[in-house]
Write an enzyme that holds these catalytic residues in place. Structure first.
Site, PDB file in Angstrom:
ATOM      1  N   HIS A 365       0.801  -1.218   0.000  1.00 42.16           N
ATOM      2  CA  HIS A 365       0.000   0.000   0.000  1.00 42.16           C
ATOM      3  C   HIS A 365       0.831   1.263   0.000  1.00 42.16           C
ATOM      4  O   HIS A 365       0.434   2.275  -0.570  1.00 42.16           O
ATOM      5  CB  HIS A 365      -1.015  -0.044   1.138  1.00 42.16           C
ATOM      6  CG  HIS A 365      -2.181  -0.899   0.753  1.00 42.16           C
ATOM      7  ND1 HIS A 365      -2.279  -2.217   1.125  1.00 42.16           N
ATOM      8  CD2 HIS A 365      -3.232  -0.645  -0.047  1.00 42.16           C
ATOM      9  CE1 HIS A 365      -3.372  -2.719   0.586  1.00 42.16           C
ATOM     10  NE2 HIS A 365      -3.972  -1.793  -0.120  1.00 42.16           N
ATOM     11  N   ARG A 472      -9.968   5.335  -0.844  1.00 41.93           N
ATOM     12  CA  ARG A 472      -9.543   4.375   0.186  1.00 41.93           C
ATOM     13  C   ARG A 472      -9.744   5.017   1.553  1.00 41.93           C
ATOM     14  O   ARG A 472      -8.876   5.749   2.038  1.00 41.93           O
ATOM     15  CB  ARG A 472      -8.079   3.986   0.000  1.00 41.93           C
ATOM     16  CG  ARG A 472      -7.801   3.131  -1.219  1.00 41.93           C
ATOM     17  CD  ARG A 472      -6.338   2.673  -1.242  1.00 41.93           C
ATOM     18  NE  ARG A 472      -6.101   1.615  -2.194  1.00 41.93           N
ATOM     19  CZ  ARG A 472      -5.688   1.796  -3.447  1.00 41.93           C
ATOM     20  NH1 ARG A 472      -5.476   3.020  -3.899  1.00 41.93           N
ATOM     21  NH2 ARG A 472      -5.497   0.762  -4.240  1.00 41.93           N
ATOM     22  N   ARG A 508     -14.989   3.465  -0.556  1.00 42.78           N
ATOM     23  CA  ARG A 508     -14.935   2.076  -0.127  1.00 42.78           C
ATOM     24  C   ARG A 508     -15.002   2.024   1.389  1.00 42.78           C
ATOM     25  O   ARG A 508     -14.330   2.817   2.066  1.00 42.78           O
ATOM     26  CB  ARG A 508     -13.631   1.455  -0.619  1.00 42.78           C
ATOM     27  CG  ARG A 508     -13.435   0.050  -0.094  1.00 42.78           C
ATOM     28  CD  ARG A 508     -12.273  -0.617  -0.741  1.00 42.78           C
ATOM     29  NE  ARG A 508     -11.007  -0.085  -0.253  1.00 42.78           N
ATOM     30  CZ  ARG A 508      -9.817  -0.467  -0.713  1.00 42.78           C
ATOM     31  NH1 ARG A 508      -9.756  -1.360  -1.685  1.00 42.78           N
ATOM     32  NH2 ARG A 508      -8.718   0.045  -0.225  1.00 42.78           N
ATOM     33  N   GLU A 607     -12.495  -8.927  -5.947  1.00 45.15           N
ATOM     34  CA  GLU A 607     -11.045  -9.023  -5.710  1.00 45.15           C
ATOM     35  C   GLU A 607     -10.613 -10.357  -5.114  1.00 45.15           C
ATOM     36  O   GLU A 607      -9.457 -10.542  -4.777  1.00 45.15           O
ATOM     37  CB  GLU A 607     -10.520  -7.846  -4.890  1.00 45.15           C
ATOM     38  CG  GLU A 607     -11.291  -7.507  -3.648  1.00 45.15           C
ATOM     39  CD  GLU A 607     -10.756  -6.251  -2.944  1.00 45.15           C
ATOM     40  OE1 GLU A 607      -9.696  -5.741  -3.302  1.00 45.15           O
ATOM     41  OE2 GLU A 607     -11.434  -5.812  -2.012  1.00 45.15           O
ATOM     42  N   ASN A 630      -5.504  -5.685  -7.908  1.00 43.62           N
ATOM     43  CA  ASN A 630      -4.298  -5.928  -7.092  1.00 43.62           C
ATOM     44  C   ASN A 630      -4.477  -7.190  -6.261  1.00 43.62           C
ATOM     45  O   ASN A 630      -3.622  -8.073  -6.251  1.00 43.62           O
ATOM     46  CB  ASN A 630      -4.031  -4.758  -6.140  1.00 43.62           C
ATOM     47  CG  ASN A 630      -3.982  -3.440  -6.851  1.00 43.62           C
ATOM     48  OD1 ASN A 630      -3.707  -3.399  -8.041  1.00 43.62           O
ATOM     49  ND2 ASN A 630      -4.267  -2.361  -6.145  1.00 43.62           N
ATOM     50  N   ASP A 631      -5.584  -7.239  -5.548  1.00 42.94           N
ATOM     51  CA  ASP A 631      -5.821  -8.428  -4.737  1.00 42.94           C
ATOM     52  C   ASP A 631      -6.227  -9.615  -5.597  1.00 42.94           C
ATOM     53  O   ASP A 631      -5.812 -10.741  -5.334  1.00 42.94           O
ATOM     54  CB  ASP A 631      -6.903  -8.156  -3.683  1.00 42.94           C
ATOM     55  CG  ASP A 631      -6.298  -7.478  -2.469  1.00 42.94           C
ATOM     56  OD1 ASP A 631      -5.258  -7.963  -1.995  1.00 42.94           O
ATOM     57  OD2 ASP A 631      -6.854  -6.467  -2.017  1.00 42.94           O
ATOM     58  N   ARG A 641       1.300 -10.081  -2.654  1.00 40.79           N
ATOM     59  CA  ARG A 641       1.541  -8.825  -3.362  1.00 40.79           C
ATOM     60  C   ARG A 641       2.655  -7.993  -2.731  1.00 40.79           C
ATOM     61  O   ARG A 641       3.139  -7.028  -3.325  1.00 40.79           O
ATOM     62  CB  ARG A 641       0.247  -7.997  -3.472  1.00 40.79           C
ATOM     63  CG  ARG A 641      -0.328  -7.589  -2.143  1.00 40.79           C
ATOM     64  CD  ARG A 641      -1.739  -7.027  -2.285  1.00 40.79           C
ATOM     65  NE  ARG A 641      -1.754  -5.575  -2.448  1.00 40.79           N
ATOM     66  CZ  ARG A 641      -2.866  -4.856  -2.529  1.00 40.79           C
ATOM     67  NH1 ARG A 641      -4.062  -5.445  -2.493  1.00 40.79           N
ATOM     68  NH2 ARG A 641      -2.820  -3.558  -2.666  1.00 40.79           N
ATOM     69  N   CYS A 678     -10.573  -0.795 -10.569  1.00 40.98           N
ATOM     70  CA  CYS A 678      -9.865   0.247  -9.812  1.00 40.98           C
ATOM     71  C   CYS A 678      -8.521  -0.247  -9.289  1.00 40.98           C
ATOM     72  O   CYS A 678      -7.900   0.407  -8.465  1.00 40.98           O
ATOM     73  CB  CYS A 678     -10.726   0.770  -8.674  1.00 40.98           C
ATOM     74  SG  CYS A 678     -11.212  -0.510  -7.512  1.00 40.98           S
TER      75      CYS A 678
HETATM   76  C1  PEP Z   1      -7.247  -3.919  -5.235  1.00 36.45           C
HETATM   77  O1  PEP Z   1      -7.110  -4.869  -4.477  1.00 36.45           O
HETATM   78  O2  PEP Z   1      -7.058  -3.972  -6.452  1.00 36.45           O
HETATM   79  C2  PEP Z   1      -7.665  -2.606  -4.717  1.00 36.45           C
HETATM   80  C3  PEP Z   1      -7.985  -1.631  -5.517  1.00 36.45           C
HETATM   81  O3  PEP Z   1      -7.657  -2.454  -3.373  1.00 36.45           O
HETATM   82  P1  PEP Z   1      -6.332  -2.278  -2.483  1.00 36.45           P
HETATM   83  O4  PEP Z   1      -5.168  -2.122  -3.406  1.00 36.45           O
HETATM   84  O5  PEP Z   1      -6.566  -1.080  -1.630  1.00 36.45           O
HETATM   85  O6  PEP Z   1      -6.291  -3.541  -1.709  1.00 36.45           O
HETATM   86 MG    MG Z   2      -7.892  -4.772  -2.475  1.00 34.25          MG
END
Ligand code: PEP
Ligand code: MG
Length: 761
Positions: A365, A472, A508, A607, A630-631, A641, A678
């Site tokens: 993050h 976020r 979110r 996700e 991402n997740d 990640r 996103c």
């Molecule tokens: C994701 O997981 O793609 C996402 C947008 O949320 P975060 O990166 O905050 O986990």
């Molecule tokens: Mg996420």
């Protein structure tokens, strides 16, 4: 050796770990391995990185006069064989092997049997570890396995010692140039000075620094030492009636460690040499901790914990009194073992030009925050001796994930030129701000931004964002010392909603857990990404969830541009429970407020893999879906990640990821819903083309990436994008897909700044 192999291994690794400098590391290794395996010779040949030659670097049993003086080419001799084949070579009669190379003088001729194993770190051969014996015999399997094990364990230590050695060359005070590999965290080039930040009372993260006034520093250290002594006496007094005499004696042991002048004297000595007190305490204490950890006797071994505790106590006093404002130079590059959002918050934004974190990867993050702020960042620079580089000039290449320490004037000039080119390109992109995101055949796709920090608002509007696809909300939570109240949250949310009004803002609900821990709500788990995170936490704490959605809806009164989005949903009952709570919060507000607040659109993040397969069921129950790639990538590919070690298999263009993305959009559309994305993928120009072709209705990304994506989309037709999608969906690996897309972008004349990985000049 067989009986206690594990113990022998542990001791060698510990001893080598505390050896410090590279030559000492190598010398200790060869001596201990020779003893443990019971051979007549043990040597290490280190690979010199530019020419690839193997340098005879340490030995026990051969002629030490030749250490550092002879070498062989990468393809020469048995050592070269081991290195190039990257596997052990076990020979009964070494001289008979066709690759045998006679090196006069080192005294090898007496030794018939040879066992060499490669020393490999991060896929790079660092050198070769060799044992030899006169007796003509094959080393047995167990000996071979032992050598392979020890070499695998020591490779990291050797790499680290090499890296540190490159910084501090042996003739004291002269600093060499060096480069360190990490993972690209946020793109861009930064040139500046390292400021090392560390968490409080961590002996292992104290940067080396010179003190301003030696006399003052010595007095200061002794004051802090006295304070710790007094604390321990007070603790002993407090517990005196609860503890038996014997147990109380423990406090005396503690005190005697501090009274034992040798520790204090050693610390004094370092301070007299100019080191600041924190650095001196850390170095001396770590040395003693290691000595105790290596003791055979279990009672003495335990004393390492006491020393660590004492060291931390002294350090805490030193740090508490040193709370004056840190000086951040004009071009600060923040460096830390594990950077956090709050460390970022301390630096004046106008001074911050780059970030380097020893841990974490491009999807951590902190890297996402950095991207959204447009700050070049390197993550996972695991070999960087970060405590040693305070104040030094460094260059970050955020495209390739390289850190250059103390660059030569030539290297500096090359990066300065790249930096200037970047400025030019971003000026060119500014012109796109008010132009629509539309393909050459008139397909319109809105580009939204991901936000979190206050500063994101202005940056996003500046770059022509058409809405917020992901706010976020945990970011303002992270920057506080307790949960913000409903009123405080309402103010924060209102600011976002107002700033973008009438454009939509997708908030979110709190997504903590995983790698996002609130300092005041710690979650300790062995496997945090598969544990209590996202919606799972907030459903277990409806009091947190309800307050949050109430604050969002209150903030929305009179504006009406709020959307609510739920993270980490993995089943229908979970979604229904969350929806119930949102409806309940809405009902409460209807009763409470004079005007009825509108019920916002509600969406679900896709996700986790389960959500891909239930996209239709989810879509039926909400207004929109948004993919958190991402997740989703981490869970589909089973790759953490945040883990730099596996960063190269965290492949965003993996065919499985693309197929999942395609399925979500098709299923969502079949239910008549708008589908967005996103995750960071949306901000990659090549991926944006594919996502648009798949049918995504909106792409949400960091403000930094928005102009680049817009420029790419404005230069391509939807027809061409669909052709490309068809081609890549037939490809079987991420690298093929990436290569293909890179080529297409290049052919279309779309300029992406990419810096070459520069060899040190
Ligand atoms: C994701 O997981 O793609 C996402 C947008 O949320 P975060 O990166 O905050 O986990
Ligand atoms: Mg996420």
């Amino acid at each position: 050796m067989q009986k206690n192999m594990l113990e022998a291994l542990r001791r060698i690794v510990q001893e080598v770990n505390s050896a410090g400098q590279l030559q000492a590391v190598l010398d200790v290794t060869v001596a201990r391995v020779k003893d443990t395996v019971g051979t007549e010779v043990c040597s290490i040949y280190l690979r010199e990185p530019t020419l690839g030659r193997y340098i005879f670097s340490a030995t026990e049993g051969l002629n030490k006069d030749f250490v550092g003086k002879i070498s062989m080419a990468a393809n020469e001799g048995l050592v070269g064989q081991v290195g190039s084949r990257e596997e052990p070579l076990n020979l009964e009669h070494a001289e008979a092997h066709p690759s045998f190379l006679f090196m006069p003088g080192i005294g090898e001729e007496r030794f018939s049997s040879f066992l060499g194993v490669p020393i490999i770190h991060q896929r790079q051969v660092l050198g070769v570890l060799v044992v030899q014996q006169q007796e003509r015999r094959r080393f047995d399997e167990e000996e071979e396995a032992f050598l392979v094990t020890i070499s695998a364990q020591l490779s990291g230590v050797i790499a680290h010692a090499q890296a540190t050695g490159a910084i501090f060359s042996l003739d004291a005070g002269v600093r060499g140039s060096a480069s360190f590999r990490g993972v690209a965290g946020a793109p861009g080039v930064a040139i500046g000075h390292a400021v090392v930040v560390s968490p409080p009372a961590d002996l292992y993260a104290v940067p080396r620094r010179r003190c301003k006034d030696i006399k003052e520093e010595l007095d200061f250290f002794h004051e802090c030492l006295d304070a710790v002594r007094e604390d321990i006496r007070a603790m002993a007094r407090k517990l005196s009636d609860k503890l038996a005499q014997e147990e109380q004696a423990l406090f005396d042991v503690y005190l005697s460690m501090l009274e034992d002048n040798s520790v204090a004297i050693e610390i004094d000595e370092l301070i007299r040499e100019g080191e600041w007190a924190q650095g001196a305490v850390s170095r001396v204490m770590i040395k003693h901790i290691r000595t105790f950890e290596m003791m055979e006797d279990s009672y003495l071994k335990e004393r390492a914990t006491d020393i660590k505790d004492l060291g931390r106590r002294v350090l805490a006093y030193l740090q508490a009194a040193n709370t004056g404002p840190v000086e951040y130079p004009q071009r600060t590059i923040l460096v830390g073992e594990e950077l956090t959002a709050s460390m970022l918050g301390d630096v004046p934004t106008e001074n911050l030009v780059g970030l380097v974190s020893v841990r974490g990867s491009g999807n951590s993050h902190i890297a996402i925050l950095a991207r959204s702020m447009g700050i070049p960042t390197i993550m996972g620079a695991v070999d960087l001796p970060f405590t040693e580089i305070e104040g030094s000039e460094i260059i970050l290449d955020g495209y390739n994930g390289q850190v250059y320490f103390n660059p030569s004037p030539e290297l500096f000039a090359r990066f300065q030129a790249i930096y200037n080119e970047e400025l030019q390109v971003s000026k060119g992109l500014e012109a796109l701000k008010d132009l629509p995101c539309i393909t050459t055949d008139n397909h319109r796709i809105p580009l939204y931004v991901n936000t979190g920090l206050q500063a994101d608002i202005a940056r996003s509007l500046d770059r022509g964002a058409e809405g917020v696809g992901l706010y976020r909300t945990e970011v303002p939570f992270l920057l506080r010392e307790r949960f913000p109240s409903e009123r405080e949250q309402c103010e924060i949310y209102r600011e976002q909603l107002q700033a973008f009004h009438p454009m939509p803002v997708t908030m979110r609900t709190l997504d903590v857990g995983g790698d996002k821990a609130l300092p005041y709500f710690p979650i300790e788990e062995d496997n945090p990404f598969l544990g209590w995170r996202g919606i799972r936490v907030t459903l277990d704490h409806p009091e947190i969830f309800l307050v949050q959605v109430r604050a969002m809806m209150k903030a929305n009164t009179g504006l009406g541009n709020l959307r609510i989005m739920l993270p980490m949903i993995s089943s229908v009952p979970e979604l229904e429970e969350a929806l119930e709570l949102i409806y309940r919060a809405h009902d409460e507000l209807v009763d409470e407020l004079d005007t009825e607040p509108p019920l916002p659109m509600i969406g679900v993040m896709v996700e986790v893999p389960a959500a891909v397969y239930q996209a239709r069921e989810f879509a039926r129950r909400v207004d929109f879906l948004s993919v958190g790639s991402n997740d989703l990538t981490q869970y589909l590919l089973a790759v953490d990640r945040n883990n730099a070690r596996v960063a190269d298999i965290y492949q965003t263009f993996h065919p499985a990821v693309l197929q999942a993305l395609q399925k979500v959009v098709e299923d969502g559309h079949a239910e008549g819903r708008r589908i967005g994305i996103c995750g960071e993928l949306a901000g990659d120009p090549a991926a944006a083309i594919l996502l648009m072709a798949m049918g995504y209705d909106v792409l949400s990304m960091s403000a930094t990436n928005l102009p680049r994506v817009k420029s790419v989309i404005r230069n391509i037709s939807l027809t061409r994008a669909k052709e490309l999608l068809q081609q890549v969906m037939l490809m079987e690996s991420a690298s093929l897909i990436k290569e293909h897309m890179e080529k297409v972008l290049l052919e279309a004349g779309i300029k992406r700044i990419a810096t070459p990985i520069v060899e040190l000049v």
